[in-house]
Design a protein around this motif. Structure first.
Motif, short mmCIF file in Angstrom:
data_model
loop_
_atom_site.label_atom_id
_atom_site.label_comp_id
_atom_site.label_asym_id
_atom_site.label_seq_id
_atom_site.Cartn_x
_atom_site.Cartn_y
_atom_site.Cartn_z
N ARG A 154 54.32 -13.34 -66.80
CA ARG A 154 54.34 -14.56 -67.62
C ARG A 154 52.94 -15.18 -67.71
NH1 ARG A 154 58.02 -19.36 -65.59
NH2 ARG A 154 56.26 -19.56 -64.16
N ALA A 155 52.20 -15.18 -66.60
CA ALA A 155 50.85 -15.73 -66.61
C ALA A 155 49.92 -14.91 -67.49
CB ALA A 155 50.31 -15.79 -65.18
N LEU A 156 50.15 -13.60 -67.57
CA LEU A 156 49.30 -12.72 -68.37
C LEU A 156 49.61 -12.81 -69.86
CD1 LEU A 156 49.32 -9.57 -66.08
CD2 LEU A 156 47.36 -11.06 -66.52
N ALA A 157 50.69 -13.49 -70.22
CA ALA A 157 51.09 -13.57 -71.62
C ALA A 157 50.02 -14.22 -72.48
CB ALA A 157 52.41 -14.33 -71.76
N GLY A 158 49.24 -15.09 -71.91
CA GLY A 158 48.19 -15.78 -72.66
C GLY A 158 46.86 -15.06 -72.66
N ARG A 159 46.84 -13.81 -72.20
CA ARG A 159 45.60 -13.02 -72.12
C ARG A 159 44.49 -13.80 -71.42
NH1 ARG A 159 45.44 -11.32 -78.41
NH2 ARG A 159 45.73 -13.56 -78.53
N PRO A 160 44.72 -14.21 -70.18
CA PRO A 160 43.74 -15.07 -69.51
C PRO A 160 42.43 -14.36 -69.20
CG PRO A 160 45.39 -14.30 -67.96
CD PRO A 160 45.86 -13.88 -69.32
N LYS A 161 41.39 -15.16 -69.11
CA LYS A 161 40.09 -14.67 -68.65
C LYS A 161 40.02 -14.72 -67.13
CE LYS A 161 37.97 -16.33 -72.91
NZ LYS A 161 37.12 -17.37 -73.53
N VAL A 162 40.71 -15.71 -66.56
CA VAL A 162 40.77 -15.88 -65.10
C VAL A 162 42.22 -16.11 -64.71
CG1 VAL A 162 40.03 -17.22 -63.10
CG2 VAL A 162 38.46 -16.88 -65.00
N LEU A 163 42.70 -15.35 -63.74
CA LEU A 163 44.05 -15.52 -63.20
C LEU A 163 43.94 -16.04 -61.77
CD1 LEU A 163 47.13 -15.14 -63.44
CD2 LEU A 163 46.80 -12.78 -62.63
N LEU A 164 44.50 -17.22 -61.54
CA LEU A 164 44.51 -17.84 -60.21
C LEU A 164 45.84 -17.52 -59.56
CD1 LEU A 164 43.25 -21.35 -61.43
CD2 LEU A 164 41.83 -19.40 -60.77
N VAL A 165 45.82 -16.80 -58.44
CA VAL A 165 47.04 -16.32 -57.80
C VAL A 165 47.13 -16.95 -56.40
CG1 VAL A 165 48.42 -14.29 -57.23
CG2 VAL A 165 46.72 -14.15 -59.04
N ASP A 166 48.10 -17.85 -56.24
CA ASP A 166 48.21 -18.64 -55.01
C ASP A 166 49.34 -18.10 -54.13
OD1 ASP A 166 48.08 -20.56 -53.06
OD2 ASP A 166 48.48 -22.26 -54.37
N GLU A 167 48.97 -17.49 -53.02
CA GLU A 167 49.92 -16.99 -52.00
C GLU A 167 51.00 -16.07 -52.60
OE1 GLU A 167 49.73 -17.40 -48.81
OE2 GLU A 167 48.59 -19.22 -48.41
N PRO A 168 50.62 -15.02 -53.31
CA PRO A 168 51.63 -14.16 -53.92
C PRO A 168 52.44 -13.36 -52.92
CG PRO A 168 49.47 -13.17 -54.17
CD PRO A 168 49.25 -14.56 -53.62
N ALA A 169 51.91 -13.13 -51.71
CA ALA A 169 52.63 -12.33 -50.72
C ALA A 169 53.60 -13.16 -49.87
CB ALA A 169 51.64 -11.61 -49.80
N ALA A 170 53.65 -14.47 -50.11
CA ALA A 170 54.55 -15.32 -49.34
C ALA A 170 56.00 -14.88 -49.55
CB ALA A 170 54.39 -16.78 -49.75
N GLY A 171 56.71 -14.60 -48.48
CA GLY A 171 58.11 -14.21 -48.56
C GLY A 171 58.35 -12.75 -48.87
N LEU A 172 57.28 -11.95 -48.98
CA LEU A 172 57.44 -10.54 -49.29
C LEU A 172 57.47 -9.70 -48.02
CD1 LEU A 172 55.07 -9.97 -52.36
CD2 LEU A 172 57.36 -10.96 -52.29
N ASN A 173 58.22 -8.58 -48.06
CA ASN A 173 58.19 -7.65 -46.93
C ASN A 173 57.00 -6.70 -47.10
OD1 ASN A 173 58.98 -5.55 -48.73
ND2 ASN A 173 61.15 -6.01 -48.38
#
Length: 243
Positions: A154-173
């Motif tokens: 969904r974040a990539l839908a706007g073809r961003p120049k910069v993607l800010l990713v905050d704690e993506p591994a939280a809750g993942l195994n």
């Protein structure tokens, strides 16, 4: 005649953020180069998410300057920054849990003013992020790893120049984190956007990031190669909480 070097993809200069008498960011500088993954790490309360909130326009800065490809965006609204190419994900998943995978991605497409190509863009994103088999699945029924993938799509839908990713591994195994590591590398390679990555999972950050920047108590205490970060005495002390 040599041409001037292109501006940094994202430039943060001397950014201060105060909450009353509390200084959350104390003159932070940060640079993200084109096509780079920069890992932003530090102990709890060091100011990482506050900095991302300031960059994305969720909260204003007290002083300083933020620029995107040389354009000053310091006073721009959150919406204007997003349309200019600053996208983000959140520490706590911010999905529409009662909508399907494709419907969640459609929200990002509409927000990016790409509604004229909505179905084409949604299909492309689902294909490139391996979500096609899940298109009609309600996101609340998905495991966390797949939900993270939907949020990034969904974040990539706007073809961003910069993607800010905050704690993506939280809750993942472990398996989901390994998949996420591959995904973030693919995002940089396939979409051409720079990535600012925050996470406490050092195995993720140190393997994906080209450089790392360490914050402690709102100040930058290290910028350099991932392998060098924890060779620094002040970085180790910050994480262990010793002086």
């Amino acid at each position: 005649m040599s041409s001037a070097a292109p501006p940094d993809r994202l430039s943060v200069r001397n950014v201060v953020r105060r909450f009353g008498g509390v200084v959350a960011l104390a003159g932070v500088d940060l640079t993200v180069n084109a096509g780079e993954v920069l890992g932003l790490i530090g102990p709890n309360g060091s100011g990482k998410t506050t900095l991302v909130n300031c960059i994305s326009g969720v909260m204003p800065i007290t002083s300083g300057n933020i620029a995107l490809e040389g354009h000053d965006i310091t006073r721009w609204s959150r919406v204007r920054r997003a349309k200019a190419g600053v996208a983000r994900t959140f520490q706590n998943l911010q999905l529409f849990r009662d909508l399907t995978v494709s419907e969640n991605i459609e929200v990002g497409v509409n927000a990016a003013d790409r509604a004229d190509r909505k179905h084409e863009v949604v299909r492309e994103l689902m294909a490139r992020l391996g979500l096609e088999p899940l298109a009609r699945v309600v996101v609340s029924q998905l495991p966390n790893g797949h939900q993270r993938r939907v949020e990034i799509a969904r974040a990539l839908a706007g073809r961003p120049k910069v993607l800010l990713v905050d704690e993506p591994a939280a809750g993942l195994n472990d398996a989901e984190t390994a998949d996420l590591r591959v995904l973030l590398s693919d995002v940089r390679a396939e979409f051409g956007c720079s990535v600012l990555l925050i996470d406490h999972d050092m195995s993720l950050v140190l393997k994906v990031a080209d450089r790392v920047q360490v914050l402690d108590e709102g100040r930058v205490i290290f910028v350099g190669l991932p392998d060098e970060a924890f060779q620094q005495k002040n970085v180790v002390e910050a994480y262990l909480g010793i002086a």
